[in-house]
Design an enzyme around this catalytic site. Structure first.
Site, mmCIF file in Angstrom:
data_model
loop_
_atom_site.group_PDB
_atom_site.id
_atom_site.type_symbol
_atom_site.label_atom_id
_atom_site.label_comp_id
_atom_site.label_asym_id
_atom_site.label_seq_id
_atom_site.Cartn_x
_atom_site.Cartn_y
_atom_site.Cartn_z
ATOM 1 N N ARG A 25 0.850 -1.207 0.000
ATOM 2 C CA ARG A 25 0.000 0.000 0.000
ATOM 3 C C ARG A 25 0.882 1.253 0.000
ATOM 4 O O ARG A 25 0.580 2.240 -0.663
ATOM 5 C CB ARG A 25 -0.935 -0.030 1.207
ATOM 6 C CG ARG A 25 -1.953 1.089 1.191
ATOM 7 C CD ARG A 25 -3.067 0.844 2.179
ATOM 8 N NE ARG A 25 -2.599 0.868 3.562
ATOM 9 C CZ ARG A 25 -3.333 0.502 4.604
ATOM 10 N NH1 ARG A 25 -4.579 0.085 4.433
ATOM 11 N NH2 ARG A 25 -2.839 0.541 5.826
ATOM 12 N N GLU A 34 -16.283 6.118 4.445
ATOM 13 C CA GLU A 34 -15.645 5.502 5.600
ATOM 14 C C GLU A 34 -15.778 6.354 6.839
ATOM 15 O O GLU A 34 -16.379 7.427 6.817
ATOM 16 C CB GLU A 34 -14.208 5.094 5.315
ATOM 17 C CG GLU A 34 -13.339 6.125 4.656
ATOM 18 C CD GLU A 34 -11.970 5.555 4.319
ATOM 19 O OE1 GLU A 34 -11.409 4.831 5.147
ATOM 20 O OE2 GLU A 34 -11.464 5.849 3.223
ATOM 21 N N LYS A 44 -2.621 6.302 1.619
ATOM 22 C CA LYS A 44 -2.506 6.857 2.976
ATOM 23 C C LYS A 44 -1.644 8.124 2.959
ATOM 24 O O LYS A 44 -0.593 8.213 3.609
ATOM 25 C CB LYS A 44 -1.937 5.794 3.924
ATOM 26 C CG LYS A 44 -3.001 5.290 4.887
ATOM 27 C CD LYS A 44 -2.520 4.158 5.724
ATOM 28 C CE LYS A 44 -2.463 4.485 7.193
ATOM 29 N NZ LYS A 44 -3.726 4.860 7.808
HETATM 30 N N1 PLP Z 1 -9.445 4.137 6.378
HETATM 31 C C1 PLP Z 1 -8.561 5.088 6.678
HETATM 32 C C2 PLP Z 1 -8.784 6.458 6.173
HETATM 33 C C3 PLP Z 1 -7.433 4.787 7.452
HETATM 34 O O1 PLP Z 1 -6.542 5.729 7.755
HETATM 35 C C4 PLP Z 1 -7.264 3.459 7.915
HETATM 36 C C5 PLP Z 1 -6.105 3.097 8.720
HETATM 37 O O2 PLP Z 1 -5.104 2.677 8.257
HETATM 38 C C6 PLP Z 1 -8.204 2.492 7.555
HETATM 39 C C7 PLP Z 1 -9.291 2.861 6.793
HETATM 40 C C8 PLP Z 1 -8.049 1.052 7.950
HETATM 41 O O3 PLP Z 1 -6.986 0.460 7.258
HETATM 42 P P1 PLP Z 1 -6.194 -0.764 7.859
HETATM 43 O O4 PLP Z 1 -7.182 -1.798 8.178
HETATM 44 O O5 PLP Z 1 -5.244 -1.165 6.803
HETATM 45 O O6 PLP Z 1 -5.509 -0.258 9.091
HETATM 46 C C1 COI Z 2 -4.489 2.807 11.525
HETATM 47 O O1 COI Z 2 -5.521 2.185 11.772
HETATM 48 O O2 COI Z 2 -3.377 2.287 11.588
HETATM 49 C C2 COI Z 2 -4.516 4.190 11.140
HETATM 50 O O3 COI Z 2 -3.642 4.598 10.438
HETATM 51 C C3 COI Z 2 -5.508 5.041 11.723
HETATM 52 C C4 COI Z 2 -4.846 6.234 12.275
HETATM 53 C C5 COI Z 2 -4.973 7.440 11.456
HETATM 54 C C6 COI Z 2 -4.859 6.395 13.709
#
Ligand code: PLP
Ligand code: COI
Length: 363
Positions: free
Chosen positions: A106, A244, A208
């Site tokens: 990612r 989201e 991200k």
């Molecule tokens: N959506 C956003 C905007 C996020 O910053 C995150 C965190 O990383 C997620 C969703 C969830 O992603 P993940 O499950 O990879 O942590």
């Molecule tokens: C995560 O779930 O790892 C995120 O990056 C969320 C965060 C912005 C606290």
């Protein structure tokens, strides 16, 4: 604990007595009071490269401030990405990461989008492992939290015109954390924003990028002041479909089908989201990735949000304007089952038939 990585670092920067007395001591943390907040740990990783140069392995150094040009691309134009992952102590007495290759990929996709040199997956994984190894005393006991690992990639070189920076920095730091939302598996109340959006088609919502997060701070603060835990964002074109929840993906369960917004480029492809889809399908539950209208979700039987930080957080209510939909004060049955399945894999209580856990060598 004695392994090549820590040895490599300490021969570079600390005397051996300092190493062992520090690594053998207990971290000054009350594990039961952990929240999702910053506690400085001992060591961090840093690597640099010039634009168009290949990445080489970086170095470990004591955790601390970095110095950066006032003209750096990241602080002028937001040329930066972050990742978030967790290291867990498990029932098998190991320390594991959850699908770290997905975070590496990612970040590579984000680097392409923000015109930065992607960090090769082996360098990313090695950096994360070194940080976990060197901060092992900060990893909470099983079930009481995790070591949150934060990789960063940014344009650190000076640039005045709006253009890619000439130099890039890849850093990794870590901190012990507890639940993202107060109370862990307690139900949260969310507010749908009818004014603000997180991402627009063609923008950077699908990666991200650090710049995706500051615009959410004002709506989030204001929702919190009104008693909500976070904001749910709708799509920027029709203001109808759920995208989201601040920094977590959204799911709802209605009439035996699990729904989650499709990845259209404006939603972050969460690794937890992907894992939940696979877990639910393995259970024989139909999962639909599609457009999820707010009104449809508000009629669902269960709803939850998920992410590395949030894990799976049950949603107790969703408010849109004058209307509040209530799902209940207890996690729904499917929400609880998915939570148990996911965390039992992460804690190595259940067998990992997907090959998701990644043991950190030497711990
Ligand atoms: N959506 C956003 C905007 C996020 O910053 C995150 C965190 O990383 C997620 C969703 C969830 O992603 P993940 O499950 O990879 O942590
Ligand atoms: C995560 O779930 O790892 C995120 O990056 C969320 C965060 C912005 C606290």
């Amino acid at each position: 604990m004695a392994n090549n990585h820590t040895y490599r670092y300490y021969t570079q920067s600390l005397n051996t007595d300092g190493l062992w007395s520090e690594l053998m001591s207990d971290a000054p943390v009350d594990w039961d009071s952990l929240t999702f907040s910053m506690t400085e740990t001992d060591h961090m990783y840093i690597a640099k490269t010039a634009i168009d140069e290949p990445w080489g392995p970086g170095l470990m150094r004591p955790y601390g401030n970095i110095s950066i040009s006032p003209a750096a691309g990241v602080i002028n134009y937001g040329q930066g990405l972050f990742e978030g992952m967790k290291a867990y102590r498990t029932a098998k007495n190991r320390v594991v990461l959850f699908r770290p290759e997905e975070n590496a990929r990612r970040m590579q996709r984000g680097a392409d989008r923000l015109k930065m040199p992607p960090v090769p997956e082996p360098i990313f994984i090695d950096a994360v492992e070194q940080v976990v190894q060197a901060n092992a005393r900060w990893i909470p006991p099983m079930g009481r939290g995790a070591l949150y690992v934060r990789p960063l990639l940014n344009g650190s070189g000076a640039v005045l015109g709006v253009a890619p920076a000439p130099e890039y920095t890849f850093m990794v730091f870590s901190t012990p954390v507890g639940p993202y939302f107060k109370g862990g598996m307690t139900c949260i109340d969310l507010l749908i924003s009818d004014t603000y959006h997180r991402a627009a088609p063609g923008g950077s919502g699908g990666v991200k990028a650090i710049g995706n997060y500051a615009p959410g701070m004002m709506p989030s603060k204001s929702a919190k002041a009104d008693g909500y835990s976070e904001v749910i964002y709708l799509d920027a074109e029709e203001h109808t479909y759920i995208e989201e929840v601040g920094a977590a993906n959204f799911f709802c369960y209605r009439d035996g089908i699990l729904y989650t917004p499709e990845l259209t480029g404006t939603i972050l492809p969460g690794i937890t989201r992907d894992s939940i889809i696979e877990l639910a399908r393995q259970m024989g539950i139909e999962v639909v990735e599609g457009k999820v209208a707010a009104e449809f979700a508000m009629e669902a039987d269960e709803a939850f949000c998920c992410g590395t930080a949030a894990v799976i957080s049950p949603i107790g209510s969703i408010t849109l304007g004058e209307i509040t939909a209530t799902y209940g004060n207890e996690p729904g049955e499917l929400t609880q089952t998915l939570y148990d399945k996911l965390t039992n894999i992460q804690n190595e209580i259940d067998e990992d038939s997907f090959g998701w856990v990644h043991a950190v060598p030497g711990l």
